[in-house]
Design a protein around this motif. Structure first.
Motif, PDB file in Angstrom:
ATOM      1  N   THR A 278       0.763  -1.389  -0.052  1.00  0.00           N
ATOM      2  CA  THR A 278       0.068   0.012  -0.059  1.00  0.00           C
ATOM      3  C   THR A 278       0.832   1.284  -0.047  1.00  0.00           C
ATOM      4  OG1 THR A 278      -0.142  -0.241   2.455  1.00  0.00           O
ATOM      5  CG2 THR A 278      -2.177  -1.055   1.294  1.00  0.00           C
ATOM      6  N   SER A 279       2.081   1.131  -0.030  1.00  0.00           N
ATOM      7  CA  SER A 279       3.127   2.360  -0.231  1.00  0.00           C
ATOM      8  C   SER A 279       4.179   2.065  -0.750  1.00  0.00           C
ATOM      9  CB  SER A 279       3.135   3.051   1.285  1.00  0.00           C
ATOM     10  OG  SER A 279       4.023   2.341   2.011  1.00  0.00           O
ATOM     11  N   PRO A 280       5.083   3.041  -1.299  1.00  0.00           N
ATOM     12  CA  PRO A 280       6.206   3.121  -1.814  1.00  0.00           C
ATOM     13  C   PRO A 280       7.237   2.487  -0.782  1.00  0.00           C
ATOM     14  CG  PRO A 280       5.443   4.925  -2.632  1.00  0.00           C
ATOM     15  CD  PRO A 280       4.587   4.420  -1.584  1.00  0.00           C
ATOM     16  N   ALA A 281       7.400   2.799   0.323  1.00  0.00           N
ATOM     17  CA  ALA A 281       8.416   2.286   1.269  1.00  0.00           C
ATOM     18  C   ALA A 281       8.051   0.585   1.335  1.00  0.00           C
ATOM     19  CB  ALA A 281       8.287   3.155   2.583  1.00  0.00           C
ATOM     20  N   VAL A 282       6.776   0.413   1.739  1.00  0.00           N
ATOM     21  CA  VAL A 282       6.485  -1.105   1.883  1.00  0.00           C
ATOM     22  C   VAL A 282       6.663  -2.119   0.735  1.00  0.00           C
ATOM     23  CG1 VAL A 282       4.657  -2.536   2.373  1.00  0.00           C
ATOM     24  CG2 VAL A 282       4.773  -0.517   3.776  1.00  0.00           C
ATOM     25  N   ALA A 283       6.402  -1.391  -0.333  1.00  0.00           N
ATOM     26  CA  ALA A 283       6.660  -1.881  -1.627  1.00  0.00           C
ATOM     27  C   ALA A 283       8.071  -2.347  -1.899  1.00  0.00           C
ATOM     28  CB  ALA A 283       5.945  -1.318  -2.956  1.00  0.00           C
ATOM     29  N   ASP A 284       9.001  -1.455  -1.819  1.00  0.00           N
ATOM     30  CA  ASP A 284      10.225  -1.346  -1.853  1.00  0.00           C
ATOM     31  C   ASP A 284      10.749  -2.365  -1.129  1.00  0.00           C
ATOM     32  OD1 ASP A 284      11.223   0.351  -3.896  1.00  0.00           O
ATOM     33  OD2 ASP A 284      11.037   1.946  -2.548  1.00  0.00           O
ATOM     34  N   ARG A 285      10.591  -2.375   0.234  1.00  0.00           N
ATOM     35  CA  ARG A 285      11.216  -3.467   1.268  1.00  0.00           C
ATOM     36  C   ARG A 285      10.508  -4.872   0.768  1.00  0.00           C
ATOM     37  NH1 ARG A 285      13.476  -3.704   5.880  1.00  0.00           N
ATOM     38  NH2 ARG A 285      13.358  -5.410   7.322  1.00  0.00           N
ATOM     39  N   TRP A 286       9.243  -5.044   0.404  1.00  0.00           N
ATOM     40  CA  TRP A 286       8.957  -6.473  -0.131  1.00  0.00           C
ATOM     41  C   TRP A 286       9.485  -6.808  -1.343  1.00  0.00           C
ATOM     42  CZ3 TRP A 286       7.010  -6.868  -5.212  1.00  0.00           C
ATOM     43  CH2 TRP A 286       6.570  -8.000  -5.538  1.00  0.00           C
ATOM     44  N   ALA A 287      10.084  -6.027  -2.450  1.00  0.00           N
ATOM     45  CA  ALA A 287      10.580  -6.201  -3.429  1.00  0.00           C
ATOM     46  C   ALA A 287      12.231  -6.502  -3.161  1.00  0.00           C
ATOM     47  CB  ALA A 287      10.564  -4.975  -4.557  1.00  0.00           C
ATOM     48  N   GLN A 288      12.682  -5.983  -2.266  1.00  0.00           N
ATOM     49  CA  GLN A 288      14.273  -6.446  -2.021  1.00  0.00           C
ATOM     50  C   GLN A 288      14.240  -7.972  -1.427  1.00  0.00           C
ATOM     51  OE1 GLN A 288      14.931  -3.167   0.800  1.00  0.00           O
ATOM     52  NE2 GLN A 288      14.926  -1.675  -0.974  1.00  0.00           N
ATOM     53  N   ALA A 289      13.257  -8.047  -0.598  1.00  0.00           N
ATOM     54  CA  ALA A 289      12.920  -9.410   0.105  1.00  0.00           C
ATOM     55  C   ALA A 289      12.673 -10.517  -1.140  1.00  0.00           C
ATOM     56  CB  ALA A 289      12.120  -9.422   1.174  1.00  0.00           C
ATOM     57  N   ALA A 290      11.715 -10.175  -1.897  1.00  0.00           N
ATOM     58  CA  ALA A 290      11.651 -10.968  -2.945  1.00  0.00           C
ATOM     59  C   ALA A 290      12.569 -11.269  -3.979  1.00  0.00           C
ATOM     60  CB  ALA A 290      10.257 -10.487  -3.860  1.00  0.00           C
ATOM     61  N   ALA A 291      13.546 -10.232  -4.146  1.00  0.00           N
ATOM     62  CA  ALA A 291      14.582 -10.544  -5.106  1.00  0.00           C
ATOM     63  C   ALA A 291      15.791 -11.374  -4.455  1.00  0.00           C
ATOM     64  CB  ALA A 291      15.450  -9.218  -5.349  1.00  0.00           C
ATOM     65  N   ARG A 292      15.855 -11.095  -3.180  1.00  0.00           N
ATOM     66  CA  ARG A 292      16.935 -12.012  -2.140  1.00  0.00           C
ATOM     67  C   ARG A 292      16.323 -13.453  -2.098  1.00  0.00           C
ATOM     68  NH1 ARG A 292      18.147  -9.466   3.586  1.00  0.00           N
ATOM     69  NH2 ARG A 292      18.826  -8.141   1.999  1.00  0.00           N
ATOM     70  N   ARG A 293      15.093 -13.623  -2.058  1.00  0.00           N
ATOM     71  CA  ARG A 293      14.377 -15.071  -1.905  1.00  0.00           C
ATOM     72  C   ARG A 293      14.862 -15.756  -3.519  1.00  0.00           C
ATOM     73  NH1 ARG A 293      10.018 -18.788  -1.922  1.00  0.00           N
ATOM     74  NH2 ARG A 293       9.590 -19.461   0.021  1.00  0.00           N
ATOM     75  N   ALA A 294      14.406 -15.086  -4.453  1.00  0.00           N
ATOM     76  CA  ALA A 294      14.529 -15.665  -5.788  1.00  0.00           C
ATOM     77  C   ALA A 294      16.011 -16.011  -5.845  1.00  0.00           C
ATOM     78  CB  ALA A 294      14.265 -14.643  -6.735  1.00  0.00           C
ATOM     79  N   ALA A 295      16.949 -15.277  -5.395  1.00  0.00           N
ATOM     80  CA  ALA A 295      18.377 -15.654  -5.619  1.00  0.00           C
ATOM     81  C   ALA A 295      18.679 -16.974  -4.723  1.00  0.00           C
ATOM     82  CB  ALA A 295      19.311 -14.452  -5.238  1.00  0.00           C
ATOM     83  N   MET A 296      17.819 -17.174  -3.804  1.00  0.00           N
ATOM     84  CA  MET A 296      18.309 -18.229  -2.648  1.00  0.00           C
ATOM     85  C   MET A 296      17.629 -19.573  -3.293  1.00  0.00           C
ATOM     86  SD  MET A 296      17.851 -15.862   0.591  1.00  0.00           S
ATOM     87  CE  MET A 296      18.522 -17.414   1.797  1.00  0.00           C
TER      88      MET A 296
END
Length: 290
Positions: free
Chosen positions: A271-289
């Protein structure tokens, strides 16, 4: 971390209700992270009655909603100093419960958006938040959250109101590779056009839409996307809402929000840019793992 916690009556009325589905799926992660759950009266009572978090010291009781419990959560999302500041809120909404549109309920969401804190109104959103925070804390991916991250079979909705369109474009630019992993991206009219222009500049095939465009919001685009949500054809929404201005198509915006909470187990909403950014960073990290 501290989260406010509330659930409409339907979502804690039985052992298989939404609140307990979330706690069964995420309880181990909450304990790992030591998340404080500051729960409004009836929600707290239900957690205790169903023994959903036995022995968990992080569960804190607030007054009943009629005694100001939800109002206190709103104030603490804004922040009242050390020990009285929340990092976000889980509010599992039953869209046909009248209390979901009480002023304090609306204000809780609005202040989370303004403060750039997560407002988690569905089981999927709350489950996904726990997994994201686990990843930020250096934990290994939880296989139980794999379905939430199977982006190649999912549709992502990207919606931004006028004042938030620049931030949506910046978000898409920062996380273009991750967002491109989704099977389909959909957007309302103007946002979709700008996202496509961004994608073409980044090398996406010219003339091939990166985001499928619906009508603009005022002309019914929110309603068109709500239909996809209800039919199980959209699994995640990034929704940058401007909380500071009145909108003539407010009912359409609420329609989309109600659709998301209707299918609470299957749609995650950011629901906000800050929350979406944090999710995207985690999702990218997960994809790499994985």
């Amino acid at each position: 971390m501290r989260l406010g916690l509330a659930a409409n009556r339907r979502h804690h009325a039985s052992a298989d209700a939404a609140l307990f589905r979330w706690l069964r799926a995420s309880g181990a992660g909450l304990r790992e992270l030591g998340v404080g759950l500051h729960a409004v009266g009836r929600t707290y009572d239900a957690v205790i009655r169903h023994r959903a978090l036995d022995g968990y010291a992080g569960l804190v009781r607030y007054p009943y909603g009629r005694e100001g419990g939800l109002m206190k959560l709103v104030a603490e999302v804004v922040g009242l100093g050390e020990g009285r500041t929340l990092d976000g809120a889980v509010y599992l909404i039953d869209p046909v419960d009248p209390s979901s549109i009480f002023p304090e309920a609306v204000a809780l969401k609005r202040q989370c958006v303004i403060q750039g804190k997560p407002f988690l109104s569905t089981v999927a959103s709350a489950r996904d938040w726990v997994e994201s925070e686990r990843l930020h804390a250096g934990r290994a991916p939880d296989a139980g959250a794999d379905a939430l991250h199977a982006f190649d079979g999912q549709t992502l909705a990207l919606i931004a109101h006028d004042a938030m369109k620049p931030q949506m474009l910046e978000f898409a630019d920062r996380h273009f590779e991750l967002l491109s992993r989704f099977q389909t991206r959909i957007a309302t009219g103007t946002t979709g056009q700008r996202l496509n222009e961004l994608a073409w500049r980044r090398g996406w095939p010219q003339g091939q839409d990166w985001a499928q465009r619906f009508q603009s919001g005022p002309l019914g685009g929110d309603a068109q996307i709500a239909d996809r949500v209800l039919d199980g054809r959209c699994q995640r929404a990034v929704f940058f809402e401007d909380p500071h201005v009145a909108r003539q198509h407010e009912a359409d915006i609420q329609l989309l929000e109600r659709a998301v909470t209707t299918v609470t187990d299957t749609v995650a909403c950011l629901t906000s840019p800050a929350v979406a950014d944090r999710w995207a960073q985690a999702a990218a990290r997960r994809a790499a793992m994985v």
